[in-house]
Design a protein around this motif. Structure first.
Motif, PDB file in Angstrom:
ATOM      1  N   PRO A  34       0.887  -1.045   0.060  1.00 50.85           N
ATOM      2  CA  PRO A  34      -0.255   0.050   0.024  1.00 50.85           C
ATOM      3  C   PRO A  34       0.868   1.243  -0.073  1.00 50.85           C
ATOM      4  N   TYR A  39       3.581   0.690   5.238  1.00 54.76           N
ATOM      5  CA  TYR A  39       2.450  -0.426   4.739  1.00 54.76           C
ATOM      6  C   TYR A  39       3.405  -1.395   3.615  1.00 54.76           C
ATOM      7  N   TRP A  43      -1.939  -6.320   1.720  1.00 55.03           N
ATOM      8  CA  TRP A  43      -3.383  -6.142   2.353  1.00 55.03           C
ATOM      9  C   TRP A  43      -4.510  -6.436   1.381  1.00 55.03           C
ATOM     10  N   TRP A  45      -7.909  -5.758   0.596  1.00 53.73           N
ATOM     11  CA  TRP A  45      -8.527  -4.673  -0.289  1.00 53.73           C
ATOM     12  C   TRP A  45      -7.995  -3.801  -0.994  1.00 53.73           C
ATOM     13  N   ASP A  46      -6.576  -3.485  -0.510  1.00 56.05           N
ATOM     14  CA  ASP A  46      -5.734  -2.696  -1.280  1.00 56.05           C
ATOM     15  C   ASP A  46      -5.463  -3.423  -2.430  1.00 56.05           C
ATOM     16  N   GLN A 107     -10.859  -8.954   5.518  1.00 54.11           N
ATOM     17  CA  GLN A 107     -10.991  -7.412   5.122  1.00 54.11           C
ATOM     18  C   GLN A 107     -11.989  -7.356   4.150  1.00 54.11           C
ATOM     19  N   GLY A 163     -11.863  -2.336   7.486  1.00 53.24           N
ATOM     20  CA  GLY A 163     -11.094  -1.411   6.753  1.00 53.24           C
ATOM     21  C   GLY A 163     -11.161  -0.199   7.260  1.00 53.24           C
ATOM     22  N   ASP A 165     -10.441   1.325  10.457  1.00 55.98           N
ATOM     23  CA  ASP A 165      -9.827   0.941  11.727  1.00 55.98           C
ATOM     24  C   ASP A 165     -10.573   1.759  12.860  1.00 55.98           C
ATOM     25  N   TYR A 335      -7.690  10.125  11.573  1.00 55.19           N
ATOM     26  CA  TYR A 335      -7.764   8.967  10.920  1.00 55.19           C
ATOM     27  C   TYR A 335      -9.000   8.388  11.073  1.00 55.19           C
ATOM     28  N   TRP A 336      -9.721   8.379  10.109  1.00 56.19           N
ATOM     29  CA  TRP A 336     -10.873   7.495   9.898  1.00 56.19           C
ATOM     30  C   TRP A 336     -12.145   8.134  10.358  1.00 56.19           C
ATOM     31  N   TRP A 341     -11.454   9.026   1.950  1.00 59.66           N
ATOM     32  CA  TRP A 341     -10.716   7.834   1.275  1.00 59.66           C
ATOM     33  C   TRP A 341     -10.922   7.268   0.185  1.00 59.66           C
ATOM     34  N   GLU A 379      -2.631   8.777   1.224  1.00 66.68           N
ATOM     35  CA  GLU A 379      -3.823   7.789   2.062  1.00 66.68           C
ATOM     36  C   GLU A 379      -5.028   8.248   2.109  1.00 66.68           C
ATOM     37  N   GLN A 394       0.832   6.367  -1.764  1.00 65.54           N
ATOM     38  CA  GLN A 394      -0.029   5.527  -1.272  1.00 65.54           C
ATOM     39  C   GLN A 394      -0.872   4.866  -2.441  1.00 65.54           C
ATOM     40  N   TRP A 396      -3.473   3.156  -3.438  1.00 66.90           N
ATOM     41  CA  TRP A 396      -4.872   3.025  -3.657  1.00 66.90           C
ATOM     42  C   TRP A 396      -5.347   4.440  -4.124  1.00 66.90           C
TER      43      TRP A 396
HETATM   44  C1  GLC Z   1      -5.210   1.132   6.965  1.00 65.90           C
HETATM   45  C2  GLC Z   1      -6.532   1.446   6.503  1.00 65.90           C
HETATM   46  C3  GLC Z   1      -6.876   0.051   5.805  1.00 65.90           C
HETATM   47  C4  GLC Z   1      -5.949  -0.402   4.902  1.00 65.90           C
HETATM   48  C5  GLC Z   1      -4.693  -0.388   5.333  1.00 65.90           C
HETATM   49  C6  GLC Z   1      -3.525  -0.522   4.293  1.00 65.90           C
HETATM   50  O1  GLC Z   1      -5.001   0.093   8.175  1.00 65.90           O
HETATM   51  O2  GLC Z   1      -7.263   1.471   7.640  1.00 65.90           O
HETATM   52  O3  GLC Z   1      -8.210   0.242   5.434  1.00 65.90           O
HETATM   53  O4  GLC Z   1      -6.471  -1.598   4.270  1.00 65.90           O
HETATM   54  O5  GLC Z   1      -4.253   0.646   6.219  1.00 65.90           O
HETATM   55  O6  GLC Z   1      -3.511   0.331   3.244  1.00 65.90           O
END
Ligand code: GLC
Length: 417
Positions: A34, A39, A43, A45-46, A107, A163, A165, A335-336, A341, A379, A394, A396
């Motif tokens: 990611p 990261y 991961w 879903w990434d 995830q 996802g 967090d 964050y979140w 996002w 991110e 990042q 994504w």
């Molecule tokens: C953070 C995000 C998560 C994502 C990960 C890697 O933990 O909350 O959704 O998959 O980073 O990018």
């Protein structure tokens, strides 16, 4: 949308650079991390999002990344079929998870969507047939292990599985002041050991009063992906199985509408408190995933769109904030807790397209593409100023390229079949 030619070339080349500079090749696996340093691992879903973007740049890398993801799948024990949310390239997972190479949670289940898009772009049925057994095992695992009451809705056992967090959606479970980010982090780490003590059994975890929400977005993505799996099975000539997965997708949709829709507000909510399945009304964009999942009726979709475009809630300079600005917990730089996002935006835009809101999808995509072009491949972002947060480069954030190219799909070169 339609960036002027020069900016499109620049977006494409910068996206290519970000993705290629994040390629990791290890133990026969090839995936995109990611982000550098923060990261380094894989991961779930990434990787699906990276694979989707790479269909424009390097479809072979899309296939390699999805293969790498599926190579992490659990092969034995009660959780056989699970695809873990993280694969550690260097075997350093043991301290947290008790195993070196993977986590023990999952995830957002968007693998079938990524495989379907890969098939639709490349026409590679050999790849589909190679991946199908693992895919079926994953969605069967979700039904077997995460739906103990058999109502077709699946539960999560850790916020990392969503996802999202540290979303205020989960404050109900943590009971911790959102300003105490260290305590929240500790809580998430401790939870890993607690769910392991219950052998990752969702019923036992719920009975212990731990985190087991039925997350609205997760279940909408689950429905969408069962449908994608059905399409893949049809393509592979497995029509009876396709019918079964198609019926399961429909059952999930009906259950979402029966239990998670709130007619008084016109929105979908998460369910909490285990068997009591209480709706919890924290206004975030999670409910908009009902568009992506094909869950909403046209009338419900209309209601969702009204809310999405309301400046009092979600329609900021750069939509959409991950918490409505009308929520007391809205903190756009935390964050979140209110930032924009890339993953969420992409899913909402695709959902709008599914329901025929093409102009709105384009308007939202345009703002997002401009956000990334101006503030970089970050991110997450501030919904009013556009300021970027988290790592630079990042991966994504390259979803902007996919959204930009969507409007030009007719002009795209066709990849070899
Ligand atoms: C953070 C995000 C998560 C994502 C990960 C890697 O933990 O909350 O959704 O998959 O980073 O990018």
């Amino acid at each position: 949308m339609m960036l002027p030619g020069g900016r499109l070339v620049s977006l494409r080349e910068r996206s290519r650079y970000v993705l290629l500079s994040n390629v990791v090749e290890v133990n026969g696996r090839r995936y995109i991390r990611p982000a550098p340093t923060t990261y380094e691992h894989q991961w779930l879903w990434d990787s699906c999002f990276h694979a989707i973007v790479n269909l424009h740049l390097d479809p072979e890398l899309s296939r390699a990344e999805l293969r790498s993801l599926l190579s992490l799948q659990f092969q034995e024990g009660p959780d056989a079929g699970m695809v873990p949310h993280m694969g550690y390239y260097d075997g350093t997972g043991t301290a947290l998870w008790g195993r070196p190479y993977t986590s023990t949670i999952t995830q957002p289940p968007i693998i079938a969507d990524a495989v379907l898009l890969t098939y639709q772009t490349t026409g590679d049925l050999v790849f589909v047939k190679e991946i199908l057994p693992g895919l079926k095992a994953y969605y069967d695992w979700l039904a077997r292990r995460r739906d103990p009451d058999g109502d077709h809705l699946v539960s999560l056992i850790h916020p990392w599985e969503s996802g999202w967090d540290s979303s205020p959606r989960w404050d109900h479970y943590t009971g911790i002041d959102h300003r105490d980010s260290e305590a929240l982090k500790r809580w998430r780490h401790d939870l890993v050991a607690r769910i392991a003590a219950h052998r990752w059994d969702v019923a036992a975890i719920a009975d212990a009063g731990l985190y087991t929400p039925v997350a609205i977005d997760y279940n909408c993505l689950y429905a969408a992906n069962l449908e994608s799996l059905a399409k893949l099975l049809t393509a592979a000539g497995c029509c009876d199985q396709a019918t079964q997965y198609g019926e399961r997708a429909e059952a999930v949709r009906q259950a979402i509408n029966a239990k998670m829709w709130d007619e008084s507000v016109g929105y979908y909510w998460d369910l909490v408190d285990g068997r009591r399945e209480k709706q919890i009304k924290v206004l975030t964009p999670a409910g908009f995933m009902a568009l992506y999942g094909g869950v909403a009726s046209p009338e419900q979709a209309e209601t969702l769109v009204r809310l999405l475009t309301d400046p009092a809630h979600f329609w900021t300079s750069f939509p959409v904030p991950s918490v409505a600005i009308s929520e007391p917990t809205y903190r756009p730089s935390v964050y979140w807790r209110g930032n924009v996002w890339p993953s969420i935006n992409w899913l909402i835009i695709r959902g709008l397209e599914r329901y025929g809101y093409t102009d709105l999808a384009t308007a939202m995509a345009t703002r997002f593409v401009n956000l990334v072009c101006t503030h970089g491949f970050r991110e997450y972002f501030h919904p009013e100023t556009g300021e970027g947060y988290g790592p630079v480069r990042q991966s994504w954030a390259t979803l902007a390229l996919d959204l930009e190219l969507a409007s030009r799909r007719g002009d795209e070169p066709k990849y070899a079949r």
